[in-house]
Enzyme design. Structure first.
Site, short mmCIF file in Angstrom:
data_model
loop_
_atom_site.label_atom_id
_atom_site.label_comp_id
_atom_site.label_asym_id
_atom_site.label_seq_id
_atom_site.Cartn_x
_atom_site.Cartn_y
_atom_site.Cartn_z
N CYS A 9 -2.03 9.50 2.54
CA CYS A 9 -1.64 8.97 1.30
C CYS A 9 -2.52 9.32 0.21
O CYS A 9 -2.14 9.27 -0.88
CB CYS A 9 -1.50 7.60 1.35
SG CYS A 9 -3.00 6.64 2.18
N GLU B 211 1.00 -1.27 0.11
CA GLU B 211 0.12 0.01 0.00
C GLU B 211 1.00 1.31 0.04
O GLU B 211 1.55 1.60 1.20
CB GLU B 211 -0.88 0.13 1.17
CG GLU B 211 -1.94 -1.13 1.29
CD GLU B 211 -3.10 -0.75 0.25
OE1 GLU B 211 -3.24 0.35 -0.08
OE2 GLU B 211 -3.87 -1.83 0.04
P1 NAD Z 1 8.19 4.73 5.14
O1 NAD Z 1 8.01 3.93 3.78
O2 NAD Z 1 9.39 5.69 5.40
O3 NAD Z 1 8.15 3.67 6.36
C1 NAD Z 1 7.05 2.97 6.49
C2 NAD Z 1 7.51 1.73 7.55
O4 NAD Z 1 8.69 1.12 6.81
C3 NAD Z 1 8.04 2.18 8.77
O5 NAD Z 1 7.54 1.02 9.40
C4 NAD Z 1 9.51 2.29 8.71
O6 NAD Z 1 10.18 1.82 9.89
C5 NAD Z 1 9.85 1.04 7.65
N1 NAD Z 1 10.96 1.40 7.00
C6 NAD Z 1 11.46 2.79 6.54
N2 NAD Z 1 12.76 2.65 5.96
C7 NAD Z 1 13.01 1.23 5.74
C8 NAD Z 1 13.86 0.61 5.28
N3 NAD Z 1 14.81 1.07 4.45
N4 NAD Z 1 13.93 -0.81 5.18
C9 NAD Z 1 12.70 -1.54 5.73
N5 NAD Z 1 11.96 -0.90 6.31
C10 NAD Z 1 11.87 0.46 6.32
O7 NAD Z 1 6.89 5.48 4.90
P2 NAD Z 1 6.14 6.52 6.00
O8 NAD Z 1 7.01 7.86 6.05
O9 NAD Z 1 6.00 5.81 7.40
O10 NAD Z 1 4.85 6.84 5.51
C11 NAD Z 1 4.54 7.74 4.24
C12 NAD Z 1 4.24 6.87 2.98
O11 NAD Z 1 3.47 6.01 3.27
C13 NAD Z 1 3.60 8.00 1.99
O12 NAD Z 1 4.45 7.69 0.98
C14 NAD Z 1 2.40 7.75 1.71
O13 NAD Z 1 1.57 7.93 0.57
C15 NAD Z 1 2.35 6.15 2.06
N6 NAD Z 1 1.15 5.79 2.72
C16 NAD Z 1 0.47 4.83 2.04
C17 NAD Z 1 -0.80 4.48 2.45
C18 NAD Z 1 -1.74 3.51 1.69
O14 NAD Z 1 -2.75 2.97 2.18
N7 NAD Z 1 -1.51 3.44 0.45
C19 NAD Z 1 -1.19 4.99 3.87
C20 NAD Z 1 -0.33 5.60 4.52
C21 NAD Z 1 0.78 6.15 4.12
#
Ligand code: NAD
Length: 456
Positions: A242, A208
């Site tokens: 998002c 997602e």
């Molecule tokens: P992110 O990808 O930075 O982090 C998400 C998760 O991944 C966190 O738990 C984090 O600890 C982990 N993570 C971060 N870097 C990582 C790595 N290098 N390796 C493995 N795991 C890692 O996202 P965010 O900043 O928490 O959220 C914002 C993003 O999420 C935006 O792009 C938004 O559009 C998207 N989002 C999508 C939805 C949806 O339903 N489609 C909902 C909410 C947010």
């Protein structure tokens, strides 16, 4: 430690306890009771993490989760039953069914922006489908993540459901394990890391992700109502949603009226000084504040543009006519900044919308049915709304998910249960009749089978 947790979950799954539907229901009921008891604590954790207003916490986090559990409890027995389907006449006589079986041990990685709801909703589905689950909430919302940990450890044995807190290093260690399913919500870049790790074990995934969501306003749209609905959808959670509108494409004849209406709506919602409003969230951290602040440089902020790095505050901001090469038009904004670009002919829309990857959502404001139908048919995007923003999320009968770079898979409602279940196809063949047609020697059966196949 992480691999021990995963191993104990795998052994527990094999014990078969989670396969009992009554056990799953009992656990979901216990979870619901605890979540209701801890609602105030959840709201206060969200407030501490990024000043999330209580109203928004109830509307977009706690109420959504409770209604998800209620709906799941109501429907679970039916969903979990083998589904009888019409058999193929070629197999006559047979009874054909689809069995939903839990994948096994699943990993859920959640983001920070709706840190409670986007962790709990997939978890509820994973439990309902009979899996054991490890939940990794975001490190950027430490209060909410700690509370999730506390709640989960109160309701579940760690071999059934466990929360493992931590940042990138923990996430990487988790991704190195062999899972039966991975459900990830977060950014496109990390989504690709998850997909790579999953590919190593051929683990099925739901991703997602996000994208740059267009919001199109044509010359027929009622401007005051349009502005009100865009202000709500864009500045909810301070734009850190998002499916928030990322940028507006407006017919040039309506732009000035739109700015006047936006100004009035922003003031009505958050007062003249949104920093003092109890209804306006903060930017999650200094890194994201800086990223957003950079987008404001050299731009014409027709509304807002006021920031405070100490308070991690950015006022609701409208940028007039940024170029496509500007910082604000490069990637998903994910903050309270709304660029507005005007168009004269609808043929100009392609050059902008198609220059980005397929977005998670798209919004059109119009009274012209032919126009919105053309937009739906022309562009590929996860989902959307005509004449409003965001609200498609709330209907659990609609699939929620992206396409292309904005995600793989979808969930909500029954689809959430299906997401965490393998659909096993079973044909039960009867023995009372055994038609000889399919067996060798085939001799002169070919023309006969060709005639029969025509009728199937
Ligand atoms: P992110 O990808 O930075 O982090 C998400 C998760 O991944 C966190 O738990 C984090 O600890 C982990 N993570 C971060 N870097 C990582 C790595 N290098 N390796 C493995 N795991 C890692 O996202 P965010 O900043 O928490 O959220 C914002 C993003 O999420 C935006 O792009 C938004 O559009 C998207 N989002 C999508 C939805 C949806 O339903 N489609 C909902 C909410 C947010």
């Amino acid at each position: 430690m992480i691999s021990n947790s995963v191993q104990s979950q795998k052994s527990y799954f094999l014990s078969g306890e989670t396969k009992s539907v009554s056990f799953r229901k009992e656990k979901l009921k216990a979870l619901k009771t605890t979540l209701i008891q801890r609602e105030d604590a959840i709201i206060s954790a969200l407030k501490k993490d990024f000043n999330k207003p209580a109203f928004e916490s109830v509307l977009s986090e706690t109420a959504v989760v409770i209604s998800e559990i209620d709906m799941t409890l109501k429907k679970l027995s039916g969903w979990a039953k083998p589904e009888r389907v019409f058999p193929s006449l070629l197999n006559f006589p047979s009874t054909d069914k689809i069995y939903s079986e839990p994948y096994g041990t699943v990993l859920i990685i959640a983001p920070w922006n709706y840190p409670y709801q986007l962790a709990m909703a997939p978890l509820i589905a994973a439990i309902a489908a009979g899996n054991t689950a490890v939940l990794k909430p975001s490190e950027l919302t430490p209060n909410t993540s700690a509370l999730l940990n506390e709640i989960v450890s109160k309701v579940f044995k760690p071999e059934h459901v466990v929360v493992i807190e931590g940042g990138v290093d923990v996430s990487e260690e988790l991704l190195a394990q062999r899972w039966d399913y991975i459900f990830f919500t977060g950014s496109v870049n990390v989504g690709k890391i998850v997909a790579k790790a999953a590919a190593h074990h051929l683990t099925p995934t739901t991703l997602e992700l996000g994208g740059k969501n267009p919001c199109i306003i044509d010359e027929t749209a009622p401007i005051a109502l349009t502005a009100k609905r865009i202000v709500w959808g864009k500045f909810l959670n301070a734009g850190q949603t998002c499916i928030a509108p990322d940028y507006v494409l407006i017919h040039h004849s309506k732009k000035e009226a739109f700015y006047t209406a936006l100004k009035a709506e922003i003031q009505k919602a958050y007062s003249k000084n949104p920093q003092a409003s109890h209804d306006y969230a903060r930017i999650i951290n200094a890194k994201n504040f800086e990223r957003l602040n950079t987008m404001l440089k050299n731009e014409n902020c027709v509304i807002g543009g006021i920031t405070s790095s100490e308070a991690l505050y950015i006022s609701p901001t409208i940028i007039d006519e940024p170029t496509l090469g500007s910082e604000v038009m490069k990637d998903e904004i994910f903050g309270p900044i709304l660029p507005v670009i005007s168009y004269t002919k609808t043929s100009e829309l392609d050059a902008i919308i198609l220059s980005y990857d397929k977005p998670l959502s798209l919004y059109v404001f119009t009274k012209n049915t032919a126009f919105y139908k053309e937009i739906i048919a022309k562009y590929s995007f996860g989902g959307g709304v005509i004449n409003d923003t965001i609200i498609h999320f709330i209907n659990h009968r609609l699939p929620f998910g992206g396409v292309g770079n904005s995600g793989i898979g979808a969930y909500h409602g029954k689809l959430s249960f299906d997401t965490f279940s393998h659909q096993k196809a079973i044909v039960k063949k009867s023995n009372w009749l055994d038609l000889p047609l399919r067996y060798a020697p085939y001799n002169n059966k070919l023309s006969f089978i060709k005639r029969i196949l025509k009728w199937l």
